[in-house]
Write a protein that holds these residues in place. Structure first.
Motif, PDB file in Angstrom:
ATOM      1  N   TRP A  89       1.133  10.652  -2.706  1.00  0.00           N
ATOM      2  CA  TRP A  89       1.037  11.545  -1.535  1.00  0.00           C
ATOM      3  C   TRP A  89      -0.102  12.548  -1.570  1.00  0.00           C
ATOM      4  O   TRP A  89      -0.345  13.235  -0.598  1.00  0.00           O
ATOM      5  CB  TRP A  89       2.353  12.324  -1.374  1.00  0.00           C
ATOM      6  N   ASP A 130       5.280  11.455   5.143  1.00  0.00           N
ATOM      7  CA  ASP A 130       5.761  10.826   6.381  1.00  0.00           C
ATOM      8  C   ASP A 130       6.488  11.861   7.177  1.00  0.00           C
ATOM      9  O   ASP A 130       7.068  12.795   6.633  1.00  0.00           O
ATOM     10  CB  ASP A 130       6.696   9.665   6.025  1.00  0.00           C
ATOM     11  N   HIS A 184       7.051   5.037  -1.148  1.00  0.00           N
ATOM     12  CA  HIS A 184       6.779   5.095   0.290  1.00  0.00           C
ATOM     13  C   HIS A 184       7.684   4.141   1.057  1.00  0.00           C
ATOM     14  O   HIS A 184       7.386   3.720   2.146  1.00  0.00           O
ATOM     15  CB  HIS A 184       5.303   4.785   0.568  1.00  0.00           C
ATOM     16  N   ARG A 194      10.514  -2.374  13.387  1.00  0.00           N
ATOM     17  CA  ARG A 194      10.085  -0.987  13.345  1.00  0.00           C
ATOM     18  C   ARG A 194       9.972  -0.367  14.727  1.00  0.00           C
ATOM     19  O   ARG A 194       9.373   0.696  14.875  1.00  0.00           O
ATOM     20  CB  ARG A 194       8.729  -0.967  12.648  1.00  0.00           C
ATOM     21  N   LYS A 206      -0.878   6.350  13.835  1.00  0.00           N
ATOM     22  CA  LYS A 206      -0.755   5.052  13.159  1.00  0.00           C
ATOM     23  C   LYS A 206      -0.127   4.023  14.072  1.00  0.00           C
ATOM     24  O   LYS A 206       0.447   4.393  15.091  1.00  0.00           O
ATOM     25  CB  LYS A 206       0.036   5.218  11.857  1.00  0.00           C
ATOM     26  N   HIS A 207      -0.181   2.732  13.781  1.00  0.00           N
ATOM     27  CA  HIS A 207      -0.937   2.058  12.744  1.00  0.00           C
ATOM     28  C   HIS A 207      -2.021   1.287  13.469  1.00  0.00           C
ATOM     29  O   HIS A 207      -1.705   0.362  14.216  1.00  0.00           O
ATOM     30  CB  HIS A 207      -0.049   1.088  11.963  1.00  0.00           C
ATOM     31  N   ARG A 215       3.893  -8.583   7.499  1.00  0.00           N
ATOM     32  CA  ARG A 215       3.006  -7.574   8.080  1.00  0.00           C
ATOM     33  C   ARG A 215       1.709  -7.351   7.291  1.00  0.00           C
ATOM     34  O   ARG A 215       0.742  -6.847   7.815  1.00  0.00           O
ATOM     35  CB  ARG A 215       3.734  -6.242   8.220  1.00  0.00           C
ATOM     36  N   MET A 240      -4.539   6.247  10.795  1.00  0.00           N
ATOM     37  CA  MET A 240      -4.170   5.335   9.703  1.00  0.00           C
ATOM     38  C   MET A 240      -4.442   3.876  10.106  1.00  0.00           C
ATOM     39  O   MET A 240      -3.936   3.406  11.135  1.00  0.00           O
ATOM     40  CB  MET A 240      -2.685   5.508   9.372  1.00  0.00           C
ATOM     41  N   TYR A 282      -1.915  -2.667   8.112  1.00  0.00           N
ATOM     42  CA  TYR A 282      -1.947  -3.690   7.058  1.00  0.00           C
ATOM     43  C   TYR A 282      -2.557  -5.021   7.502  1.00  0.00           C
ATOM     44  O   TYR A 282      -3.162  -5.730   6.726  1.00  0.00           O
ATOM     45  CB  TYR A 282      -0.522  -4.005   6.609  1.00  0.00           C
ATOM     46  N   ASP A 324      -3.279   2.450   5.585  1.00  0.00           N
ATOM     47  CA  ASP A 324      -1.837   2.487   5.383  1.00  0.00           C
ATOM     48  C   ASP A 324      -1.640   2.303   3.876  1.00  0.00           C
ATOM     49  O   ASP A 324      -2.558   1.869   3.162  1.00  0.00           O
ATOM     50  CB  ASP A 324      -1.118   1.387   6.168  1.00  0.00           C
ATOM     51  N   TRP A 325      -0.455   2.636   3.401  1.00  0.00           N
ATOM     52  CA  TRP A 325      -0.255   2.695   1.944  1.00  0.00           C
ATOM     53  C   TRP A 325      -0.446   1.319   1.287  1.00  0.00           C
ATOM     54  O   TRP A 325       0.362   0.430   1.461  1.00  0.00           O
ATOM     55  CB  TRP A 325       1.128   3.299   1.673  1.00  0.00           C
ATOM     56  N   SER A 346       9.891   3.895   5.422  1.00  0.00           N
ATOM     57  CA  SER A 346       9.107   5.078   5.023  1.00  0.00           C
ATOM     58  C   SER A 346       9.392   6.308   5.867  1.00  0.00           C
ATOM     59  O   SER A 346       9.039   7.415   5.474  1.00  0.00           O
ATOM     60  CB  SER A 346       7.619   4.751   5.103  1.00  0.00           C
ATOM     61  N   GLU A 369      11.963  -1.069   8.649  1.00  0.00           N
ATOM     62  CA  GLU A 369      10.569  -1.358   8.343  1.00  0.00           C
ATOM     63  C   GLU A 369      10.585  -2.521   7.346  1.00  0.00           C
ATOM     64  O   GLU A 369      11.497  -2.637   6.530  1.00  0.00           O
ATOM     65  CB  GLU A 369       9.941  -0.119   7.689  1.00  0.00           C
TER      66      GLU A 369
HETATM   67  C1  BGC Z   1       4.095   2.640   6.304  1.00  0.00           C
HETATM   68  C2  BGC Z   1       3.451   3.885   6.889  1.00  0.00           C
HETATM   69  C3  BGC Z   1       3.797   5.069   6.047  1.00  0.00           C
HETATM   70  C4  BGC Z   1       3.320   4.805   4.632  1.00  0.00           C
HETATM   71  C5  BGC Z   1       3.590   5.957   3.685  1.00  0.00           C
HETATM   72  C6  BGC Z   1       3.803   2.459   4.828  1.00  0.00           C
HETATM   73  O1  BGC Z   1       4.625   1.472   4.279  1.00  0.00           O
HETATM   74  O2  BGC Z   1       3.660   1.504   7.002  1.00  0.00           O
HETATM   75  O3  BGC Z   1       3.873   4.080   8.202  1.00  0.00           O
HETATM   76  O4  BGC Z   1       3.225   6.224   6.589  1.00  0.00           O
HETATM   77  O5  BGC Z   1       3.999   3.661   4.117  1.00  0.00           O
HETATM   78  O6  BGC Z   1       4.943   6.062   3.435  1.00  0.00           O
END
Ligand code: BGC
Length: 810
Positions: A26, A43, A57, A118, A151-152, A162, A195, A198, A230-231, A361, A427
């Motif tokens: 983070w 988040d 996450h 989502r 996002k995204h 995804r 952001m 993926y 994105d993460w 997340s 998600e």
């Molecule tokens: C999600 C994002 C989220 C990020 C951080 C990802 O898996 O797609 O929306 O902000 O993780 O947690």
């Protein structure tokens, strides 16, 4: 010229590279000797998910307590920018209290299909609504000196596969629908960060897509802030830098550092790209740190206990109340009377154990949660409760149903809390169908045979089929209402407030009615957006298909009358930036105070080309007392009439006529006016057959003609690389043992005991469908680069290479 040129000049190449990926999950990297502080990103989007320790996450480990506001699928139904601003501001304040500098939200992806796991985090199937609400949320958060992360970006409209799905979208749909949802928030909300998603688009990862990142986001939309992955969405960091991306999150893996360093030293990438990104990151860091100082000077010292929890709970309740949608209310059964002569029965496990947010997340650890029963108890309502169905155990079902059915009498008022159990929506994966659990549908149908006064309260993040809709007396759609959902519903049921939410999406009769029902979730590598611009109501309207409840629909306890439409001008020109004011009179002709959301749709009358019957371009929510009237104004700009022309490859205004409709829903149009447009003559070129009439479902060949490509199937197989997922490699015989070990590792890492556990299901699905490289990025300690590469060697049958990697750990 870079803003922080002198600081950048004093940094080494390694330091600059280091700054472009986070320190951990983070936080960004702190460089004390250079005076660069760290910042924290957390988040969003319906509350703050700030973790100080045990970071992940995926929504597994606990985060600090914070307010769980209603989810985007519900707040969208408020059509209320002021409310979204207020909610953003409250979240911004909580972020300030927890020393968080960027909140990861809002999600403005378009709801292309109701099964997207989502959808609860997204606003709408309509870009105008989604963009305006997203903008308001950003402004609210940023008014507290905290950055938002839009996002995204972009074309990320499904959860299945995804990380590897490749969105194939024609340019018109891309610009008129999917990117429109981002354009307003970027231009008007000016988020500190955006952001990147993926997925791939036309074969290129979103986070390294020159057209989307550079040409569209930076050039056309004028985005100047930090573009963050994105993460673990980073694939090729050099390509990302060159396309305009700045920050890789999470950090800690230093996976690409050496590669980037070498690329610069050997001239494969110019250092200016890196400097540009460093400059933008520094700007974000200093900007948010400085604004924090200013805010603290205004609000005094703040820490995580400074939040007025009750005040935010009340706000959460008000937002939920202003958003819930009364879909049906036959014979005016609602509102209920507190002192009714009829017996009130409440049933449904969800009335006791509410489903108020989704998994993944965005998962919030709320201060408190109120159920429907809590809401009724607070008002001193007398009722009898029956569980009715079980959320877990199918076997108990019969007994539970019998128990309630045996006592129901004809005049009983029966409130049923129905909805999707946790494991249905998350998600990381999409829903398999659009139905409620069978036992719930059965229970409702049985109840309607006994009583004429069955009222259903629906809890789900996305549409469900309602085979009982014609039989029940009333339906209140609560979506996922956040922590104060129980009280909000009770406020509406007993008439303390009139419902005013309107549907931000179409509710079809059956999933099969949906234009994408035959293709969505079937082929998850090449994802064909065959329907083009015909998303949501744009499809149902033009195809002339009946729906259960249309976009924009929502009832009130009062009634409104619309009169006297007038336009401030009757012609618009492409060469001028013009504003048209559409005004009309709105009167409350009912007996209660209420709020009406008036909607403005435009319709291009030229029936050639890609025509939609209605496109939402504006809306206004008005509060009126009985008998009160107001003149309402909604403003339109020239650009609201513009659309993307596939031949000219830009947005244009077509010469012609437009109808301006004012409606209380997309199908209840109350007033109509007309305006001429002076622009480009539409080249009535070939519209591939399907798109002219929308008969049946779009075929691959119609889509290929629309997009001008031939679609080739992705073959998955050996030789595997780090871009393959465990799911793709799992069938190789030798992988069985690896999979066993991996499963054990996963269970240990997540602390999840049972495979039946919902949290495990979510994590397992994400784990299996994440490319090995991305697992190394997100979890460098558990899946270091060498281990990931060894697994790939094993899958390829290259055991010696695998052994060498494991030995050298390099
Ligand atoms: C999600 C994002 C989220 C990020 C951080 C990802 O898996 O797609 O929306 O902000 O993780 O947690």
């Amino acid at each position: 010229m870079l803003k922080h040129q002198s600081l950048i000049s004093s940094m080494t190449l390694e330091e600059k590279i280091r700054l472009t990926s986070g320190k951990d999950n983070w936080r960004t990297v702190e460089m004390k000797h250079l005076g660069i502080p760290k910042i924290t990103l957390s988040d969003g989007p319906h509350g703050l998910r700030h973790q100080e320790e045990d970071q992940d996450h995926l929504g597994i480990n606990e985060s600090n307590p914070s307010t769980c506001f209603p989810l985007a699928s519900l707040t969208a139904a408020s059509f209320d920018e002021d409310l979204l601003y207020e909610m953003g501001r409250a979240i911004g304040y909580e972020a300030l209290c927890q020393d968080v500098q960027v909140v990861l939200g809002p999600g403005v992806n378009i709801k292309r299909n109701p099964l997207c796991g989502r959808n609860f985090e997204y606003f709408s199937e309509d870009p105008c609504l989604s963009a305006k609400l997203g903008t308001a949320w950003i402004r609210g958060v940023q008014s507290m000196g905290v950055g938002a992360s839009l996002k995204h970006f972009a074309m990320n409209n499904q959860e299945s596969n995804r990380m590897k799905s490749d969105s194939l979208v024609d340019r018109k749909a891309m610009h008129d629908i999917y990117l429109k949802s981002f354009e307003g928030p970027v231009k008007e909300g000016k988020p500190y960060t955006v952001m990147g998603s993926y997925n791939l688009i036309d074969g290129i990862y979103a986070c390294e897509h020159p057209y989307l990142l550079n040409d569209v986001l930076r050039e056309k939309f004028g985005f100047e802030g930090v573009l963050v992955t994105d993460w673990s969405a980073m694939n090729d960091k050099k390509a990302s830098f060159m396309a305009g991306l700045d920050l890789e999150m999470p950090g800690g893996a230093v996976y690409f550092d050496e590669e980037v360093r070498e690329a610069i030293l050997t001239g494969k990438m110019e250092e200016k790209y890196l400097d540009q990104s460093v400059d933008r990151i520094l700007d974000l860091v200093f900007r948010t740190r400085n604004s924090r100082e200013k805010m603290l000077a205004e609000y005094g010292p703040l820490d995580k206990n400074s939040v007025d929890r009750e005040k935010h709970h009340e706000l959460s309740r008000r937002i939920a109340r202003e958003s819930m949608v009364l879909l049906k209310n036959e014979l005016g059964i609602l509102p209920l009377e507190k002192e009714s002569m009829h017996r009130l029965i409440i049933t449904g496990a969800l009335a006791e154990k509410p489903r108020y947010q989704g998994a993944g997340s965005s998962h919030i650890n709320p201060y408190k949660v109120t159920s429907l029963r809590d809401g009724l108890d607070e008002k001193g309502i007398k009722y009898t409760f029956f569980q009715g169905y079980s959320l877990m155990d199918e076997e108990q079902e019969e007994g539970l149903e019998e128990e309630i059915l045996s006592v129901i009498e004809e005049d009983d008022i029966v409130l049923v809390a129905a909805g999707l159990p946790d494991e249905y929506e998350s998600e990381g994966f999409d829903r398999e169908h659009m139905r409620l659990p069978t036992q719930q549908n059965e229970l409702i149908l049985q109840l309607t045979k006994k009583s004429r006064k069955v009222i259903v309260l629906l809890y789900s993040g996305a549409p469900v089929e309602m085979p009982w809709a014609d039989e029940v007396a009333a339906i209140l759609n609560c979506y996922l209402p956040g922590q104060a959902g129980g009280e909000a519903a009770a406020d509406l049921l007993f008439g303390e407030f009139s419902p005013c939410g309107k549907l931000p999406e179409t509710l079809p009769h059956r999933y099969e009615d949906h234009v994408t029902s035959e293709i969505y979730g079937i082929e998850n590598y090449q994802v064909e957006y065959r329907e083009g611009i015909y998303v949501g109501y744009r499809y149902f309207d033009k195809a002339g298909k009946q729906v259960r409840f249309p976009f924009g629909h929502g009832l009130s306890y009062t009634e409104f009358q619309y009169e006297e439409l007038s336009l401030s001008q009757y012609e618009i020109r492409m060469d001028k930036e013009e504003e048209v004011t559409v005004s009309f009179r709105l009167r409350n002709i009912g007996e209660r105070e209420g709020k009406e959301i008036s909607q403005l749709y435009i319709e291009r009358m030229d029936q050639e080309g890609y025509v939609v019957k209605k496109s939402l371009k504006g809306f206004k929510k008005t509060s009126l007392r009985p008998g009160e009237e107001k003149i309402i104004e909604i403003k339109l700009q020239t650009e609201d009439f513009c659309e993307y022309d596939l031949k000219l490859e830009k947005e244009v205004l077509y010469e012609g006529r437009y109808m301006i409709h004012i409606g209380s829903s997309s199908q209840e149009l109350r007033l109509t006016g007309e305006i001429k447009s002076r622009g480009i003559h539409l080249d009535k070129a070939e519209v591939p057959q399907y798109y002219a009439r929308l008969d049946g479902k779009p075929s691959r060949s119609a889509f290929e003609a629309l997009k001008g490509i031939r679609i080739r199937k992705t073959e998955i197989g050996k030789p595997f690389t780090v871009n393959n997922t465990l799911y793709e490699m799992k069938d190789a015989l030798q992988m069985r043992i690896v999979m066993k070990i991996m499963k054990r590792m996963l269970a240990d890492a997540t602390g999840v005991k049972s495979e039946k556990d919902n949290a495990y299901k979510v994590v397992y699905s994400m784990f299996m469908h994440t490319p090995i490289k991305r697992l190394s990025l997100v979890s460098p300690d558990k899946m270091p680069k060498y281990l990931g590469e060894s697994i790939v060697h094993i899958a390829n049958g290259e055991f010696l290479k695998a052994a060498k990697k494991a030995r050298d750990k390099k």
